[in-house]
Scaffold this motif. Sequence first.
Motif, PDB file in Angstrom:
ATOM      1  N   ALA A  53      -8.514  14.531  56.920  1.00  0.00           N
ATOM      2  CA  ALA A  53      -9.682  13.833  56.380  1.00  0.00           C
ATOM      3  C   ALA A  53     -10.229  12.835  57.408  1.00  0.00           C
ATOM      4  O   ALA A  53     -11.448  12.734  57.597  1.00  0.00           O
ATOM      5  CB  ALA A  53      -9.320  13.117  55.081  1.00  0.00           C
ATOM      6  N   ASN A  54      -9.334  12.113  58.074  1.00  0.00           N
ATOM      7  CA  ASN A  54      -9.766  11.168  59.112  1.00  0.00           C
ATOM      8  C   ASN A  54     -10.441  11.886  60.269  1.00  0.00           C
ATOM      9  O   ASN A  54     -11.434  11.411  60.818  1.00  0.00           O
ATOM     10  CB  ASN A  54      -8.573  10.363  59.629  1.00  0.00           C
ATOM     11  CG  ASN A  54      -8.060   9.373  58.614  1.00  0.00           C
ATOM     12  OD1 ASN A  54      -8.728   9.070  57.634  1.00  0.00           O
ATOM     13  ND2 ASN A  54      -6.863   8.881  58.829  1.00  0.00           N
ATOM     14  N   ARG A  55      -9.884  13.036  60.660  1.00  0.00           N
ATOM     15  CA  ARG A  55     -10.473  13.817  61.745  1.00  0.00           C
ATOM     16  C   ARG A  55     -11.871  14.293  61.367  1.00  0.00           C
ATOM     17  O   ARG A  55     -12.809  14.227  62.166  1.00  0.00           O
ATOM     18  CB  ARG A  55      -9.568  15.016  62.057  1.00  0.00           C
ATOM     19  CG  ARG A  55      -9.875  15.692  63.363  1.00  0.00           C
ATOM     20  CD  ARG A  55      -8.903  16.826  63.666  1.00  0.00           C
ATOM     21  NE  ARG A  55      -7.514  16.490  63.454  1.00  0.00           N
ATOM     22  CZ  ARG A  55      -6.687  17.149  62.652  1.00  0.00           C
ATOM     23  NH1 ARG A  55      -7.098  18.200  61.993  1.00  0.00           N
ATOM     24  NH2 ARG A  55      -5.438  16.769  62.525  1.00  0.00           N
ATOM     25  N   THR A  87     -18.913   6.891  75.683  1.00  0.00           N
ATOM     26  CA  THR A  87     -20.037   6.931  74.750  1.00  0.00           C
ATOM     27  C   THR A  87     -19.670   6.504  73.331  1.00  0.00           C
ATOM     28  O   THR A  87     -20.541   6.451  72.471  1.00  0.00           O
ATOM     29  CB  THR A  87     -20.635   8.353  74.679  1.00  0.00           C
ATOM     30  OG1 THR A  87     -19.651   9.239  74.140  1.00  0.00           O
ATOM     31  CG2 THR A  87     -21.100   8.823  76.033  1.00  0.00           C
ATOM     32  N   PHE A  88     -18.397   6.202  73.073  1.00  0.00           N
ATOM     33  CA  PHE A  88     -17.972   5.851  71.723  1.00  0.00           C
ATOM     34  C   PHE A  88     -18.594   4.531  71.267  1.00  0.00           C
ATOM     35  O   PHE A  88     -18.676   3.571  72.025  1.00  0.00           O
ATOM     36  CB  PHE A  88     -16.453   5.707  71.639  1.00  0.00           C
ATOM     37  CG  PHE A  88     -15.710   7.006  71.484  1.00  0.00           C
ATOM     38  CD1 PHE A  88     -16.365   8.204  71.348  1.00  0.00           C
ATOM     39  CD2 PHE A  88     -14.336   7.017  71.470  1.00  0.00           C
ATOM     40  CE1 PHE A  88     -15.677   9.392  71.209  1.00  0.00           C
ATOM     41  CE2 PHE A  88     -13.634   8.189  71.332  1.00  0.00           C
ATOM     42  CZ  PHE A  88     -14.310   9.386  71.195  1.00  0.00           C
ATOM     43  N   THR A  89     -18.971   4.508  70.001  1.00  0.00           N
ATOM     44  CA  THR A  89     -19.438   3.268  69.386  1.00  0.00           C
ATOM     45  C   THR A  89     -18.216   2.480  68.925  1.00  0.00           C
ATOM     46  O   THR A  89     -17.091   2.996  68.910  1.00  0.00           O
ATOM     47  CB  THR A  89     -20.332   3.574  68.166  1.00  0.00           C
ATOM     48  OG1 THR A  89     -19.545   4.253  67.185  1.00  0.00           O
ATOM     49  CG2 THR A  89     -21.538   4.418  68.548  1.00  0.00           C
ATOM     50  N   LYS A  93     -14.472   3.909  67.970  1.00  0.00           N
ATOM     51  CA  LYS A  93     -13.253   3.388  68.596  1.00  0.00           C
ATOM     52  C   LYS A  93     -12.280   2.897  67.535  1.00  0.00           C
ATOM     53  O   LYS A  93     -11.072   3.108  67.642  1.00  0.00           O
ATOM     54  CB  LYS A  93     -13.595   2.256  69.563  1.00  0.00           C
ATOM     55  CG  LYS A  93     -14.257   2.715  70.833  1.00  0.00           C
ATOM     56  CD  LYS A  93     -14.584   1.549  71.722  1.00  0.00           C
ATOM     57  CE  LYS A  93     -15.332   2.002  72.965  1.00  0.00           C
ATOM     58  NZ  LYS A  93     -15.713   0.878  73.818  1.00  0.00           N
ATOM     59  N   ASP A  94     -12.810   2.251  66.492  1.00  0.00           N
ATOM     60  CA  ASP A  94     -11.960   1.783  65.402  1.00  0.00           C
ATOM     61  C   ASP A  94     -11.311   2.948  64.658  1.00  0.00           C
ATOM     62  O   ASP A  94     -10.135   2.875  64.291  1.00  0.00           O
ATOM     63  CB  ASP A  94     -12.761   0.922  64.427  1.00  0.00           C
ATOM     64  CG  ASP A  94     -13.143  -0.425  65.011  1.00  0.00           C
ATOM     65  OD1 ASP A  94     -12.509  -0.844  66.007  1.00  0.00           O
ATOM     66  OD2 ASP A  94     -14.073  -1.059  64.482  1.00  0.00           O
ATOM     67  N   LEU A  95     -12.078   4.014  64.435  1.00  0.00           N
ATOM     68  CA  LEU A  95     -11.531   5.187  63.759  1.00  0.00           C
ATOM     69  C   LEU A  95     -10.380   5.794  64.566  1.00  0.00           C
ATOM     70  O   LEU A  95      -9.329   6.135  64.012  1.00  0.00           O
ATOM     71  CB  LEU A  95     -12.620   6.247  63.540  1.00  0.00           C
ATOM     72  CG  LEU A  95     -13.633   5.967  62.438  1.00  0.00           C
ATOM     73  CD1 LEU A  95     -14.768   6.980  62.479  1.00  0.00           C
ATOM     74  CD2 LEU A  95     -12.951   5.999  61.076  1.00  0.00           C
ATOM     75  N   VAL A  96     -10.563   5.908  65.871  1.00  0.00           N
ATOM     76  CA  VAL A  96      -9.520   6.465  66.737  1.00  0.00           C
ATOM     77  C   VAL A  96      -8.296   5.559  66.734  1.00  0.00           C
ATOM     78  O   VAL A  96      -7.154   6.018  66.593  1.00  0.00           O
ATOM     79  CB  VAL A  96     -10.050   6.674  68.173  1.00  0.00           C
ATOM     80  CG1 VAL A  96      -8.932   7.025  69.125  1.00  0.00           C
ATOM     81  CG2 VAL A  96     -11.121   7.748  68.187  1.00  0.00           C
ATOM     82  N   ARG A 102      -1.930   4.813  62.363  1.00  0.00           N
ATOM     83  CA  ARG A 102      -1.389   5.509  61.191  1.00  0.00           C
ATOM     84  C   ARG A 102      -0.354   6.550  61.612  1.00  0.00           C
ATOM     85  O   ARG A 102       0.681   6.710  60.959  1.00  0.00           O
ATOM     86  CB  ARG A 102      -2.510   6.157  60.399  1.00  0.00           C
ATOM     87  CG  ARG A 102      -1.992   6.836  59.158  1.00  0.00           C
ATOM     88  CD  ARG A 102      -3.096   7.142  58.177  1.00  0.00           C
ATOM     89  NE  ARG A 102      -2.514   7.724  56.992  1.00  0.00           N
ATOM     90  CZ  ARG A 102      -2.320   7.087  55.855  1.00  0.00           C
ATOM     91  NH1 ARG A 102      -2.680   5.830  55.750  1.00  0.00           N
ATOM     92  NH2 ARG A 102      -1.804   7.689  54.821  1.00  0.00           N
ATOM     93  N   LEU A 103      -0.617   7.250  62.699  1.00  0.00           N
ATOM     94  CA  LEU A 103       0.322   8.244  63.183  1.00  0.00           C
ATOM     95  C   LEU A 103       1.645   7.598  63.574  1.00  0.00           C
ATOM     96  O   LEU A 103       2.725   8.101  63.240  1.00  0.00           O
ATOM     97  CB  LEU A 103      -0.274   8.998  64.370  1.00  0.00           C
ATOM     98  CG  LEU A 103       0.543  10.134  64.950  1.00  0.00           C
ATOM     99  CD1 LEU A 103       0.784  11.206  63.898  1.00  0.00           C
ATOM    100  CD2 LEU A 103      -0.166  10.725  66.144  1.00  0.00           C
ATOM    101  N   ARG A 104       1.579   6.461  64.256  1.00  0.00           N
ATOM    102  CA  ARG A 104       2.812   5.745  64.626  1.00  0.00           C
ATOM    103  C   ARG A 104       3.586   5.311  63.390  1.00  0.00           C
ATOM    104  O   ARG A 104       4.815   5.430  63.322  1.00  0.00           O
ATOM    105  CB  ARG A 104       2.481   4.522  65.480  1.00  0.00           C
ATOM    106  CG  ARG A 104       2.207   4.867  66.910  1.00  0.00           C
ATOM    107  CD  ARG A 104       2.127   3.614  67.773  1.00  0.00           C
ATOM    108  NE  ARG A 104       1.164   3.851  68.817  1.00  0.00           N
ATOM    109  CZ  ARG A 104      -0.003   3.248  68.944  1.00  0.00           C
ATOM    110  NH1 ARG A 104      -0.355   2.288  68.114  1.00  0.00           N
ATOM    111  NH2 ARG A 104      -0.822   3.558  69.915  1.00  0.00           N
ATOM    112  N   GLN A 105       2.862   4.778  62.393  1.00  0.00           N
ATOM    113  CA  GLN A 105       3.506   4.329  61.166  1.00  0.00           C
ATOM    114  C   GLN A 105       4.146   5.497  60.412  1.00  0.00           C
ATOM    115  O   GLN A 105       5.250   5.368  59.873  1.00  0.00           O
ATOM    116  CB  GLN A 105       2.496   3.627  60.263  1.00  0.00           C
ATOM    117  CG  GLN A 105       2.029   2.303  60.809  1.00  0.00           C
ATOM    118  CD  GLN A 105       0.856   1.738  60.033  1.00  0.00           C
ATOM    119  OE1 GLN A 105       0.208   2.439  59.253  1.00  0.00           O
ATOM    120  NE2 GLN A 105       0.570   0.457  60.258  1.00  0.00           N
TER     121      GLN A 105
END
Length: 158
Positions: A53-55, A87-89, A93-96, A102-105
């Motif tokens: 969903a995040n992707r 080019t990221f906004t 950047k926050d989403l990434v 989240r992946l680390r957690q």
Amino acid sequence: MKFKTIILQISFMSLMLFGGAIFAQDSNYKLITKELTAAQKELLQKEREVMKANRDAFKATLTKEQLAILKDKTISKTEIRQRLLATFTKTQKDLVRNQQLRLRQTRERFRKTLTRDQRKTLQERIDKIRNSKDRGELKNGPRENNTDGRKTRPTRGN
């Protein structure tokens, strides 16, 4: 009659070659999941769904220019990544960053649920993969050991 025999042999050979690879991959995954409890499987499944969903949410934020950078096959993956990151906004950047966090957690939560036997089994499988004969065979040739015993990575080129 000879033609049918040749076709039959080719079909059989292709089935053995390609079918074996498919079943081997499937069985390796099943071997790992077989060791997990229902709660662990459920945790991993929920996290997979959240990550998907995040992707999808991240992909929805990409601009036409960013999509053009991703589709450009004339530049290397490293260069694509560099151009895209430039080019990221702030939102992207926050989403990434949130996805990485989240992946680390998730990894930490999963590690905490593992029993001693599960850790041992998974570690043995990881070691087996790391020590396999084909490990390290890359596009530019096999990795070479440094003088201190570490492996080097060949330069990447696309």
